[in-house]
Each structure stands twice: as C-alpha cells, then as structure tokens.
Design a protein around this motif. Sequence first.
Motif, PDB file in Angstrom:
ATOM      1  N   LYS A   1      11.158   5.707  -5.613  1.00 48.67           N
ATOM      2  CA  LYS A   1       9.713   5.898  -5.638  1.00 48.67           C
ATOM      3  C   LYS A   1       9.224   5.900  -7.090  1.00 48.67           C
ATOM      4  CE  LYS A   1      11.528   8.910  -3.524  1.00 48.67           C
ATOM      5  NZ  LYS A   1      12.896   9.169  -2.975  1.00 48.67           N
TER       6      LYS A   1
ATOM      7  N   VAL B   1      11.062  -0.835  -8.595  1.00 52.41           N
ATOM      8  CA  VAL B   1       9.905  -0.038  -8.194  1.00 52.41           C
ATOM      9  C   VAL B   1       8.956   0.160  -9.380  1.00 52.41           C
ATOM     10  CG1 VAL B   1      10.746   2.338  -8.588  1.00 52.41           C
ATOM     11  CG2 VAL B   1       9.333   1.844  -6.590  1.00 52.41           C
TER      12      VAL B   1
ATOM     13  N   ILE C   1       7.119   2.569  -3.030  1.00 49.98           N
ATOM     14  CA  ILE C   1       8.358   3.070  -2.422  1.00 49.98           C
ATOM     15  C   ILE C   1       9.157   1.868  -1.942  1.00 49.98           C
ATOM     16  CG2 ILE C   1       9.367   4.531  -0.618  1.00 49.98           C
ATOM     17  CD1 ILE C   1       6.610   5.901  -0.386  1.00 49.98           C
ATOM     18  N   ARG C   2      10.453   1.865  -2.228  1.00 51.04           N
ATOM     19  CA  ARG C   2      11.309   0.803  -1.706  1.00 51.04           C
ATOM     20  C   ARG C   2      12.723   1.333  -1.507  1.00 51.04           C
ATOM     21  NH1 ARG C   2      11.906  -4.339  -4.624  1.00 51.04           N
ATOM     22  NH2 ARG C   2       9.625  -4.316  -4.696  1.00 51.04           N
ATOM     23  N   PRO C   3      13.534   0.687  -0.660  1.00 52.77           N
ATOM     24  CA  PRO C   3      14.907   1.151  -0.436  1.00 52.77           C
ATOM     25  C   PRO C   3      15.726   1.124  -1.721  1.00 52.77           C
ATOM     26  CG  PRO C   3      14.255  -0.427   1.258  1.00 52.77           C
ATOM     27  CD  PRO C   3      13.191  -0.470   0.189  1.00 52.77           C
ATOM     28  N   THR C   4      16.605   2.109  -1.874  1.00 59.32           N
ATOM     29  CA  THR C   4      17.467   2.155  -3.059  1.00 59.32           C
ATOM     30  C   THR C   4      18.498   1.037  -3.041  1.00 59.32           C
ATOM     31  OG1 THR C   4      17.191   4.545  -3.289  1.00 59.32           O
ATOM     32  CG2 THR C   4      19.106   3.562  -4.366  1.00 59.32           C
TER      33      THR C   4
ATOM     34  N   GLN D   1       6.875  11.260   0.431  1.00 58.53           N
ATOM     35  CA  GLN D   1       8.052  10.746  -0.263  1.00 58.53           C
ATOM     36  C   GLN D   1       7.872  10.642  -1.769  1.00 58.53           C
ATOM     37  OE1 GLN D   1       8.843   7.302   2.710  1.00 58.53           O
ATOM     38  NE2 GLN D   1      10.838   7.781   1.852  1.00 58.53           N
TER      39      GLN D   1
ATOM     40  N   GLY E   1      11.437  11.973   3.184  1.00 49.87           N
ATOM     41  CA  GLY E   1      11.272  11.054   4.308  1.00 49.87           C
ATOM     42  C   GLY E   1      11.208  11.772   5.640  1.00 49.87           C
TER      43      GLY E   1
ATOM     44  N   ALA F   1      17.070  -0.642  -8.271  1.00 48.61           N
ATOM     45  CA  ALA F   1      15.979  -0.115  -7.443  1.00 48.61           C
ATOM     46  C   ALA F   1      14.909   0.532  -8.323  1.00 48.61           C
ATOM     47  CB  ALA F   1      16.518   0.887  -6.437  1.00 48.61           C
TER      48      ALA F   1
ATOM     49  N   THR G   1      18.389   7.060  -0.555  1.00 46.33           N
ATOM     50  CA  THR G   1      17.931   6.019   0.361  1.00 46.33           C
ATOM     51  C   THR G   1      16.683   5.278  -0.110  1.00 46.33           C
ATOM     52  OG1 THR G   1      16.669   7.645   1.645  1.00 46.33           O
ATOM     53  CG2 THR G   1      18.915   7.167   2.374  1.00 46.33           C
ATOM     54  N   SER G   2      15.868   5.911  -0.951  1.00 45.51           N
ATOM     55  CA  SER G   2      14.656   5.219  -1.403  1.00 45.51           C
ATOM     56  C   SER G   2      14.339   5.538  -2.858  1.00 45.51           C
ATOM     57  CB  SER G   2      13.458   5.585  -0.518  1.00 45.51           C
ATOM     58  OG  SER G   2      13.170   6.969  -0.605  1.00 45.51           O
TER      59      SER G   2
END
Length: 260
Positions: free
Chosen positions: A14, A41, A27-30, A238, A212, A37, A11-12
């Motif tokens: 990092k 990042v 951190i950002r959404p996958t 995270q 998370g 992603a 989901t994310s």
Amino acid sequence: MLVVGIDVGSTSAKAVLFDGRIKVYAIRPTGWSPREAGAEVLAEILDKAGLSRREVAYIVGTGYGRVALNFIDQAVTEITCQARGINYLTGKAGTIIDIGGQDTKVITVNEQGKVVDFVMNDKCAAGTGRFLEVMATAMGMDVDELGSLPKNVNPVNISSMCTVFAESEVISLLAGGVAREEIVAGLHRAVARRVKSMLKNTAPATVVFTGGGAKNEGLRRALAAELGVEVMVPAEPQITGALGAAIIAWEGNGGAVAHN
C-alpha cells in the motif's frame, strides 16, 4: 511539500501520497518480491497524481517488507505507523485490531497517537487472513464471500484454531450436512474470540478494525458481539499503516498535522 508512506505487508503493498491530507493511495498484491511491489505501488500513486519521484520530499517505509525497500528514506515499524494513522483518522485514544494476511495485532494507542501496548500473533496463521482464506477454499468459496452471508445465523462451534485441524473440521461439518452459513458464522466467532483473548478480556471504549480482514463485515459484527462495543472500520482499512508512515514523513520534515 509531498511525502509518501509505503506499507509492504505479506499479501499486499500500500502507498499513500500525503500533503497534509491524503492526496492519492494505491493497493496491489505483494507477490514474490516485496521490493518490486513497493516500487510498483509508489509508481502507481505518482502516476495517479501526475508527479515525478523528484517531487516527493521524503518516503517512509513500513511493514514486514520495509527492509527490502532500498529507495526509502526511513523505515518505521508497522505498530508505530498503525497507531499514527488511526490517531489521525479518529483523534482518539483506543485499541486497534489489525488482521492482516499472516498476523494479527492488537495495539493500544493514547490520545497523542503513541503506542501504549501491543500484542501480536505472528507464530501461526490462527485468526489471520490466511486462516480465513484456507477455510473459504475448503468450503469452495472465495474469501471475499465470507463477509456477505446472512446476519442472523446460528454459528456452529469450531473447536480448533489451528489452520490444519480447523480445515479438517470444516470439511467434516460440510460432510455432515451443516450449512456453510453456520460454519462461516462459527469461524468468525472463533476468530473474534481469539482476538478477545489477545485483549486480555478487557473491553476498550474505542475499537478500530484495520487490515484486509476489516473488509469482512461478518467478522466485524462478530468482533463487536464478542467485545460488547462498537467496532469502527475506516473507509479504506488497508492503508492505515501507509498513512501513518506518510504522517511520520510529513512531521519529520516540518509539517503540522491536523486530525482528519
């Protein structure tokens, strides 16, 4: 010397820029593409630090999406990276409970940050971030709201940890007039009991909660109550996997690491 650890989860994504200490992180959404992603990042932390890719000596990737990262120098499992990251932050042996979007991990770590044992639930969504997300939706809530409900609430019993059955059970409880707060408390207790069963009913002295799910204060309290020990949460839970990956990159290139 500058190194980077990148952890692309379900989901994310990092990333941590490391120079013996954490320099910056992101951190950002996958989203739909783990590779994109991871690249995004990485670009984000370099932009924050005002650096170019050429100034980074080494990149270690981890997480389920690590196989898609064609720009990294080394791939390491998330179990190993979580252990190194938490050992750096605490300097102690203990147990890591990592609740991510699609799996839950329980990792036992020695004082050197080496993995002694681990158990992972990745066959179904029971007890994961996705489980709580589905339950929140069923109650008309955002998943971020689950952790901010009142402390002293009597939890209702949730009989099933199967996401499909539990969702039906939650809907039935709401229809029966049960307060959302009691349902949320029951869900947190159910997840905590699931994690406790993964610990084989032992109560470790030091427990660190990451992923998370660790941002959910209600879930942290439920874990502490079920395990009967204090449950610590890092300042940013995270990034611990990405931090561990960065530490592995640092040490692999001759750097020495002191505990944070």
